[in-house]
Scaffold this motif. Structure first.
Motif, PDB file in Angstrom:
ATOM      1  N   MET A   1       0.846  -1.185   0.000  1.00 45.87           N
ATOM      2  CA  MET A   1       0.000   0.000   0.000  1.00 45.87           C
ATOM      3  C   MET A   1       0.889   1.244   0.000  1.00 45.87           C
ATOM      4  O   MET A   1       2.037   1.217   0.440  1.00 45.87           O
ATOM      5  CB  MET A   1      -0.915   0.015   1.230  1.00 45.87           C
ATOM      6  CG  MET A   1      -1.771  -1.234   1.406  1.00 45.87           C
ATOM      7  SD  MET A   1      -2.976  -1.460   0.087  1.00 45.87           S
ATOM      8  CE  MET A   1      -4.067  -0.077   0.419  1.00 45.87           C
ATOM      9  N   THR A   2       0.334   2.335  -0.463  1.00 43.94           N
ATOM     10  CA  THR A   2       1.059   3.597  -0.475  1.00 43.94           C
ATOM     11  C   THR A   2       0.154   4.701   0.044  1.00 43.94           C
ATOM     12  O   THR A   2      -1.071   4.641  -0.114  1.00 43.94           O
ATOM     13  CB  THR A   2       1.555   3.933  -1.898  1.00 43.94           C
ATOM     14  OG1 THR A   2       2.307   5.142  -1.847  1.00 43.94           O
ATOM     15  CG2 THR A   2       0.399   4.109  -2.862  1.00 43.94           C
ATOM     16  N   LEU A   3       0.729   5.708   0.690  1.00 46.43           N
ATOM     17  CA  LEU A   3      -0.013   6.835   1.254  1.00 46.43           C
ATOM     18  C   LEU A   3       0.275   8.097   0.454  1.00 46.43           C
ATOM     19  O   LEU A   3       1.422   8.365   0.088  1.00 46.43           O
ATOM     20  CB  LEU A   3       0.374   7.046   2.718  1.00 46.43           C
ATOM     21  CG  LEU A   3      -0.082   5.972   3.713  1.00 46.43           C
ATOM     22  CD1 LEU A   3       0.567   6.213   5.068  1.00 46.43           C
ATOM     23  CD2 LEU A   3      -1.591   5.975   3.848  1.00 46.43           C
ATOM     24  N   THR A   4      -0.767   8.888   0.219  1.00 48.92           N
ATOM     25  CA  THR A   4      -0.624  10.133  -0.532  1.00 48.92           C
ATOM     26  C   THR A   4      -1.445  11.214   0.141  1.00 48.92           C
ATOM     27  O   THR A   4      -2.613  10.989   0.493  1.00 48.92           O
ATOM     28  CB  THR A   4      -1.111   9.959  -1.984  1.00 48.92           C
ATOM     29  OG1 THR A   4      -0.428   8.857  -2.592  1.00 48.92           O
ATOM     30  CG2 THR A   4      -0.855  11.219  -2.790  1.00 48.92           C
ATOM     31  N   CYS A   5      -0.860  12.390   0.343  1.00 49.77           N
ATOM     32  CA  CYS A   5      -1.590  13.535   0.878  1.00 49.77           C
ATOM     33  C   CYS A   5      -2.476  14.126  -0.218  1.00 49.77           C
ATOM     34  O   CYS A   5      -2.002  14.411  -1.329  1.00 49.77           O
ATOM     35  CB  CYS A   5      -0.618  14.600   1.373  1.00 49.77           C
ATOM     36  SG  CYS A   5       0.399  14.071   2.771  1.00 49.77           S
ATOM     37  N   VAL A   6      -3.741  14.301   0.097  1.00 53.82           N
ATOM     38  CA  VAL A   6      -4.690  14.802  -0.896  1.00 53.82           C
ATOM     39  C   VAL A   6      -5.589  15.863  -0.254  1.00 53.82           C
ATOM     40  O   VAL A   6      -5.675  15.975   0.971  1.00 53.82           O
ATOM     41  CB  VAL A   6      -5.564  13.662  -1.470  1.00 53.82           C
ATOM     42  CG1 VAL A   6      -4.735  12.709  -2.311  1.00 53.82           C
ATOM     43  CG2 VAL A   6      -6.278  12.904  -0.349  1.00 53.82           C
ATOM     44  N   PHE A   7      -6.254  16.650  -1.086  1.00 56.31           N
ATOM     45  CA  PHE A   7      -7.235  17.624  -0.625  1.00 56.31           C
ATOM     46  C   PHE A   7      -8.492  17.508  -1.479  1.00 56.31           C
ATOM     47  O   PHE A   7      -8.456  16.959  -2.592  1.00 56.31           O
ATOM     48  CB  PHE A   7      -6.668  19.050  -0.692  1.00 56.31           C
ATOM     49  CG  PHE A   7      -6.526  19.590  -2.088  1.00 56.31           C
ATOM     50  CD1 PHE A   7      -7.514  20.377  -2.663  1.00 56.31           C
ATOM     51  CD2 PHE A   7      -5.395  19.297  -2.851  1.00 56.31           C
ATOM     52  CE1 PHE A   7      -7.386  20.860  -3.953  1.00 56.31           C
ATOM     53  CE2 PHE A   7      -5.249  19.777  -4.145  1.00 56.31           C
ATOM     54  CZ  PHE A   7      -6.252  20.562  -4.692  1.00 56.31           C
ATOM     55  N   TRP A   8      -9.603  18.010  -0.956  1.00 57.09           N
ATOM     56  CA  TRP A   8     -10.873  17.921  -1.677  1.00 57.09           C
ATOM     57  C   TRP A   8     -10.978  19.101  -2.628  1.00 57.09           C
ATOM     58  O   TRP A   8     -11.052  20.263  -2.215  1.00 57.09           O
ATOM     59  CB  TRP A   8     -12.037  17.905  -0.704  1.00 57.09           C
ATOM     60  CG  TRP A   8     -13.348  17.598  -1.368  1.00 57.09           C
ATOM     61  CD1 TRP A   8     -14.366  18.460  -1.618  1.00 57.09           C
ATOM     62  CD2 TRP A   8     -13.760  16.328  -1.877  1.00 57.09           C
ATOM     63  NE1 TRP A   8     -15.393  17.827  -2.256  1.00 57.09           N
ATOM     64  CE2 TRP A   8     -15.050  16.505  -2.426  1.00 57.09           C
ATOM     65  CE3 TRP A   8     -13.177  15.070  -1.922  1.00 57.09           C
ATOM     66  CZ2 TRP A   8     -15.762  15.468  -3.013  1.00 57.09           C
ATOM     67  CZ3 TRP A   8     -13.883  14.033  -2.513  1.00 57.09           C
ATOM     68  CH2 TRP A   8     -15.150  14.226  -3.041  1.00 57.09           C
ATOM     69  N   ASP A   9     -10.954  18.803  -3.933  1.00 56.24           N
ATOM     70  CA  ASP A   9     -10.973  19.819  -4.980  1.00 56.24           C
ATOM     71  C   ASP A   9     -12.395  19.958  -5.504  1.00 56.24           C
ATOM     72  O   ASP A   9     -12.901  19.072  -6.211  1.00 56.24           O
ATOM     73  CB  ASP A   9     -10.017  19.412  -6.107  1.00 56.24           C
ATOM     74  CG  ASP A   9      -9.827  20.520  -7.129  1.00 56.24           C
ATOM     75  OD1 ASP A   9     -10.523  21.549  -7.021  1.00 56.24           O
ATOM     76  OD2 ASP A   9      -8.977  20.354  -8.017  1.00 56.24           O
ATOM     77  N   LEU A  10     -13.050  21.073  -5.160  1.00 53.90           N
ATOM     78  CA  LEU A  10     -14.445  21.294  -5.567  1.00 53.90           C
ATOM     79  C   LEU A  10     -14.576  21.582  -7.053  1.00 53.90           C
ATOM     80  O   LEU A  10     -15.686  21.542  -7.598  1.00 53.90           O
ATOM     81  CB  LEU A  10     -15.042  22.458  -4.766  1.00 53.90           C
ATOM     82  CG  LEU A  10     -15.276  22.189  -3.270  1.00 53.90           C
ATOM     83  CD1 LEU A  10     -15.711  23.462  -2.568  1.00 53.90           C
ATOM     84  CD2 LEU A  10     -16.310  21.092  -3.077  1.00 53.90           C
TER      85      LEU A  10
END
Length: 428
Positions: free
Chosen positions: A91-100
């Motif tokens: 598994m891999t982790l990625t920082c993401v944000f909610w893009d409206l």
């Protein structure tokens, strides 16, 4: 600003953040929202619901806002630290944000964010305020599985062509050279080549057919694939056994009907295992799932994991371990001999290296790369590439072994061939 006493989950804002806000405010009200999105479809988006097959780590979403004021393009990024348990190696982790701005409801994106992975903490640096999360994605998602499948299919196809060449070469040498009729090593090599050819063919049929057909057809394809795989493992083990008798034991190695007994073991033992496995109703539809339990690949294989571990993983481990021990002993003997003759023959060291590499293809050392696959995606690609080309390596070794250069001095491979001739004569 940063200190050692902060909690493990934290948000850190740079000084420049407050200066970037419009107006001269003596006080700034920062809203921090922590959401548990559960198992619903809120904050999932197309990226999770379709191809990627990932999930939001711990279902936690952190929102940062300053009233109704949009904050973007920070010169110094803010920092969000997420604590978590050690995630699986696949598994891999990625920082993401909610893009409206994505789609009608929004979607996860990573633009403007960087990920700094740790064993039990991941730090996200982002240049704006919005909702943030850690996206946990399987390394073997659908796209990756498709690429690996194409690599394996291409490698198996090339390998099958060279295995046919090796078998044709053996037939030609057997018809033209008398000694080939009595030598055991070429027979063992061609038996391994035949089993590996059948395995590649069964793999291509199994992957190409997927889950098509009736349950009985799927059962039969799984049993044939399993049988070809075990035959390949067995013949690699028998190659190691023959190599041990040839190079290590040397004396007192007479066995009546030697190749016949090897053939009974090479083709008969896997049949017994497959019959037992089939009697336990262990064959059926096998699926590779991603983290969201979506299917990345379906094929006819095992439907009971204990049988898979016992008759494939355990079987392979025994044959691979035996082959590795024999290869180490042979390599030690070859390099010892190479060191003794190094002053007399130039280039003896690289010939010894080539000999060890050639023998390693016979005892299946490329399969050992599977042990390294938990280290990451790159090792999975390496395993898929090199292991699917085992037939090419066997053909090259077969050619070098039985077509030595007339002008060259005796080499390690030539010595191996001559020892095998003497060994085969004892068995005949």
């Amino acid at each position: 600003m940063k200190d050692e006493d902060k909690p493990s989950d934290r948000v850190w804002l740079p000084k420049s953040f407050f200066g970037s806000l419009p107006g001269n405010r003596p006080m700034v009200r920062l809203a921090i929202t922590v959401l548990d999105i559960g198992s619903g479809n809120v904050f999932k988006g197309p990226r999770l619901l379709q191809e990627e097959g990932g999930s939001v780590l711990n279902n936690h979403v952190v929102g940062l806002s300053v009233g109704q004021t949009p904050v973007t393009g920070l010169s110094e990024p803010l920092e969000i630290t997420f604590s978590h348990q050690r995630h699986p190696p696949n598994m891999t982790l990625t920082c993401v944000f909610w893009d409206l701005t994505k789609g009608s409801t929004g979607d996860w994106a990573s633009r403007g964010c960087s990920t700094h992975l740790g064993a039990e903490q991941t730090v996200c640096h982002c240049d704006h305020l919005t909702f943030f999360a850690l996206l946990l994605r399987p390394i073997l998602d659908r796209a990756t599985v498709a690429i690996l499948t194409r690599i394996s299919q291409a490698g198996c196809g090339v390998s099958m062509i060279f295995l046919i060449f090796a078998i044709i070469l053996y037939i030609a040498l057997r018809l033209s050279l008398r000694r080939f009729k009595s030598e055991d090593a070429p027979k063992i090599h061609v038996s391994l080549s035949s089993s590996l050819f059948l395995l590649n063919l069964a793999f291509l049929v199994s992957v190409g057919s997927g889950s098509q057909g009736s349950s009985a057809t799927c059962w039969a394809r799984a049993a044939v694939f399993h049988y070809c795989l075990l035959c390949t493992f067995t013949w690699m083990g028998l190659e190691a056994l023959h190599l041990y008798l040839l190079s290590i034991r040397v004396f007192n190695t007479y066995f009546g009907h030697y190749f016949l007994k090897l053939s009974l073991a090479g083709w008969g033992l896997p049949a017994l295992v497959v019959i037992g496995t089939g009697s336990a109703n262990s064959y059926g539809l096998y699926a590779i799932h991603d983290q969201e339990n979506r299917t990345s690949l379906e094929l006819c294989w095992f439907q009971k994991e204990p049988a898979l571990y016992a008759t494939v993983h355990g079987y392979f481990f025994i044959t691979f371990l035996f082959g590795a021990v024999v290869l180490a002993l042979v390599a030690w003997k070859i390099f010892t001999l190479s060191g003794v003759t190094a002053n007399k023959e130039r280039g003896q060291n690289w010939k010894a290296v080539l000999t060890v590499l050639g023998v390693s293809s016979l005892v299946g050392m490329t399969w050992g790369l599977a042990i390294l696959t938990p280290l990451g995606l790159s090792t999975i690609y390496i395993f898929a590439f090199f292991n699917s080309l085992q037939g090419v390596f066997i053909f090259c070794w077969f050619t070098i072994l039985y077509f030595p250069s007339r002008s060259s001095t005796p080499s390690s491979s030539g010595t191996t061939a001559r020892l095998d001739q003497a060994h085969s004569t004892c068995h005949s």
